[in-house]
Design an enzyme around this catalytic site. Sequence first.
Site, mmCIF file in Angstrom:
data_model
loop_
_atom_site.group_PDB
_atom_site.id
_atom_site.type_symbol
_atom_site.label_atom_id
_atom_site.label_comp_id
_atom_site.label_asym_id
_atom_site.label_seq_id
_atom_site.Cartn_x
_atom_site.Cartn_y
_atom_site.Cartn_z
ATOM 1 N N ASP A 126 4.340 0.683 -6.051
ATOM 2 C CA ASP A 126 4.464 -0.688 -5.543
ATOM 3 C C ASP A 126 5.421 -1.463 -6.443
ATOM 4 O OD1 ASP A 126 4.067 -3.405 -4.749
ATOM 5 O OD2 ASP A 126 2.058 -2.904 -4.033
ATOM 6 N N HIS A 181 4.760 -1.131 -1.078
ATOM 7 C CA HIS A 181 3.973 -2.341 -0.797
ATOM 8 C C HIS A 181 3.733 -2.470 0.707
ATOM 9 C CE1 HIS A 181 2.229 -6.122 -2.097
ATOM 10 N NE2 HIS A 181 2.860 -6.767 -1.130
ATOM 11 N N SER A 240 -2.341 -8.076 -1.426
ATOM 12 C CA SER A 240 -1.265 -8.834 -2.057
ATOM 13 C C SER A 240 -1.780 -10.242 -2.369
ATOM 14 C CB SER A 240 -0.028 -8.824 -1.150
ATOM 15 O OG SER A 240 1.119 -9.233 -1.835
#
Length: 297
Positions: free
Chosen positions: A241, A269, A112
């Site tokens: 995601d 995620h 991320s």
Amino acid sequence: MSANALFPDAAPWATHALDVGDGHVLQVLEFGRPDGIPALVLHGGPGSGCSPLLRRVFDPARWRVICPDQRGAGSSLPRGCTAHNTTADLLADLRRLREFLAVDRWVVAGGSWGATLALAHVADQPSAVAALLLRASFLARREDIDGFFGPLSLDDRATGLDHAEPAERERTALAWWRHEQMRAGTAGAEPQGDALAAQIDRLRVQAHYLRHGCWLQSPSLLERCEAVPRVPTQLIHARDDRICPPEGAQALQRRLPHARLRWVDDAGHDAGHPAMIAAVMTALASYAEHGHFGEAA
């Protein structure tokens, strides 16, 4: 693969308090073996701090795992501080950390926001990075930031974090946390007490970065990829995601055609999803054994 497949947690063999100036002191923990393959682990957020999960995917018999908490995050001090806290500051901190630890080149792993910072770091110091492992890459484009918040703007969500009333700060942080959980496809225990106070500080740092486009708008992160060397690069991304759009992983691979892109089903995620853990651990085992992640896609 279940969470039980993670390597056992252990105490760090080294703990550093690295003064990086401007009143910031970074906590840096080292795990594994001192003579192992150096691996820099970059946490997400921004502002989240390194969790045990991020280090437990590394085989401690093979790796020297270096886990810094970024400015204002985790156990770095002062927690939640946004002054002198920009992407440029974080990149300078990584240059200082590598010099402090006397590491010539390291494998950089991040998910991320951690993947964002990893790419910015290798563009900043191409000779410092031996390989890249990027999970759920976040490109910090304006559409990525706006898409996360939906109809309620970032300013609407962020204002309450600095409210004079503690109850309003807590209400805002909980609403943001629930929104994240929903978008990520996770279901953690709702934070309370000290954990909620930590969430407020985490989100204050995150809001600070997102309000400024993470200082990655000109040049953009994709444009900075022109400076990324042809080192072994593994991209891992969930097809569903909802925080870091899968289209971003495809855009990133077009800029890094030497990179492998592995899709994971149904993980959202969630860094702790069994399929995501399996994909990350397989990639790390391949690199430790062979010095690469496999053939380029």
